[in-house]
Design an enzyme around this catalytic site. Structure first.
Site, PDB file in Angstrom:
ATOM      1  NE  ARG A   7      -3.535  -2.239   2.800  1.00 13.28           N
ATOM      2  CZ  ARG A   7      -3.256  -3.390   3.399  1.00 13.28           C
ATOM      3  NH1 ARG A   7      -2.064  -3.572   3.946  1.00 13.28           N
ATOM      4  NH2 ARG A   7      -4.161  -4.352   3.466  1.00 13.28           N
TER       5      ARG A   7
ATOM      6  CE  LYS B 110      -6.294  -0.847   4.798  1.00 10.89           C
ATOM      7  NZ  LYS B 110      -7.541  -0.985   3.997  1.00 10.89           N
TER       8      LYS B 110
ATOM      9  CG  HIS C  25      -4.848   0.981  -4.092  1.00 13.80           C
ATOM     10  ND1 HIS C  25      -4.147   0.653  -2.942  1.00 13.80           N
ATOM     11  CD2 HIS C  25      -5.908   0.135  -4.135  1.00 13.80           C
ATOM     12  CE1 HIS C  25      -4.765  -0.343  -2.315  1.00 13.80           C
ATOM     13  NE2 HIS C  25      -5.834  -0.670  -3.027  1.00 13.80           N
TER      14      HIS C  25
ATOM     15  NE  ARG D 285      -2.884  -3.403  -1.447  1.00 11.52           N
ATOM     16  CZ  ARG D 285      -2.513  -4.317  -0.547  1.00 11.52           C
ATOM     17  NH1 ARG D 285      -1.235  -4.628  -0.431  1.00 11.52           N
ATOM     18  NH2 ARG D 285      -3.394  -4.901   0.227  1.00 11.52           N
TER      19      ARG D 285
ATOM     20  CG  HIS E 230      -6.213  -8.815   1.098  1.00 17.76           C
ATOM     21  ND1 HIS E 230      -6.399  -9.212  -0.214  1.00 17.76           N
ATOM     22  CD2 HIS E 230      -6.047  -7.463   1.052  1.00 17.76           C
ATOM     23  CE1 HIS E 230      -6.354  -8.161  -1.008  1.00 17.76           C
ATOM     24  NE2 HIS E 230      -6.141  -7.089  -0.270  1.00 17.76           N
TER      25      HIS E 230
ATOM     26  CE1 TYR F 247      -6.261  -7.250  -7.052  1.00 16.75           C
ATOM     27  CE2 TYR F 247      -6.521  -8.355  -4.945  1.00 16.75           C
ATOM     28  CZ  TYR F 247      -6.234  -7.220  -5.672  1.00 16.75           C
ATOM     29  OH  TYR F 247      -5.940  -6.059  -5.024  1.00 16.75           O
TER      30      TYR F 247
END
Length: 310
Positions: A165, A188, A256, A259, A282, A291
């Site tokens: 990110r 995150k 982004h 990514r 994730h 994806y």
């Protein structure tokens, strides 16, 4: 929710909400931003119930909750302009809280929990092709001030080559350099992961540091702004916007998107979803599964253009 001032939560409900948020944050490793969003979701719901039922609700007072109440709340939120995607996320947080509090208080909320979330079309990421990504890096690197071009190219190379990110790349410190073959990233929710660092990315960063006016300082940010402070995401986004304008790329060609490109290029090359999930950081495999839709879309485009009956 009406325009009237919402009724205050009961002390018991305030305490229950705080306890649930602490539990969620600990067991699911949530980021502070997500915890704040969950609190807002539950406050919206509990304040709606207070107005809907004519008084503040204690934890045990949720026992009569029914599917019609959940539908009424959803209709109220949509009426206030909340989109289907945001409402689906809000309802998911509310269901999680209701499951927790019904177990804690000892009553059955299965009827309320059976209410369906609104459906929405999950938008697919729009990655760049390898040629588009490379052209973008080349264009960004061609800057009137060489060290700025080298810096922006180095950042974008990390996004494309390692799936970072932009906040993760710009959060790197001088003491993180030099990189090894893998880099530890805290993403995150404080989750750590190992990401690969390709030689081309190490070379790009080395060139940037070689010509950067401040050089390499272990106690300072790795990527520096024009005055020596930490590089801002908006500066990198602006550089990519200029590049896509020259190259004729769509507005979706953002940092982004690089990514996204990392993920889809790995998938196209035979990478498995679980590994890609780990590399992207994730928390849920369902997030990574989007994806496969990108890959399927590309395959169908090839099929339609090449099949004799297409």
């Amino acid at each position: 929710m009406s325009g009237d001032r919402p009724l205050a939560l009961t002390p018991a409900m305030e305490a229950a909400l705080d306890r649930w948020l602490v539990t969620e944050a600990a067991t699911r490793d949530l980021s502070p931003h997500t915890v704040t969003a969950y609190r807002g979701d539950l406050l919206a719901f509990l304040h709606f119930l207070a107005g809907h039922w004519g008084g503040s609700v204690a934890p045990s007072g949720l026992a009569p909750l029914r599917q019609t109440d959940m539908r009424a709340f959803a209709a109220s939120e949509r009426g206030r302009g909340l989109g289907a995607r945001s409402l689906a996320r809000r309802m998911s947080a509310i269901r999680s809280f209701l499951r927790w509090i019904s177990d804690r208080e000892g009553f059955d909320l299965s009827a309320a929990l059976s209410a369906r979330s609104p459906r929405f079309a999950r938008s697919l990421p729009r990655p760049l092709t390898p040629d588009q990504a490379q052209a973008t890096l080349d264009r960004v690197g061609d800057h009137a001030t060489p060290w700025i071009g080298a810096r922006d190219a180095a950042v974008l190379t990390l996004l494309w080559g390692s799936g970072l990110r932009i906040s993760e790349a710009l959060g790197l410190e001088g003491h993180d350099w030099p990189f090894r073959e893998a880099l530890t990233i805290r993403g995150k929710g404080g989750r750590e992961r190992q990401v690969p660092v390709l030689p081309v990315a190490r070379d790009a960063i080395a060139l940037y540091l070689q010509i950067c006016p401040w050089g390499h300082q272990p106690d300072r940010p790795l990527f520096r702004g024009i005055r020596g402070g930490r590089l801002a995401a908006g500066t990198v986004e602006a550089a990519m916007a200029r590049a896509r304008a020259v190259l004729g790329l769509p507005a979706s060609a953002t940092p982004h998107a690089l990514r996204h490109s990392f993920a889809t290029h790995l998938l196209s090359a035979g990478g498995d979803l679980r590994s890609i999930q780990e590399l992207l950081g994730h928390s849920s495999l369902s997030t990574t599964q989007v994806y496969t839709g990108v890959d399927d879309a590309a395959l169908m485009a090839v099929y339609r253009s090449a099949h004799p009956r297409g």
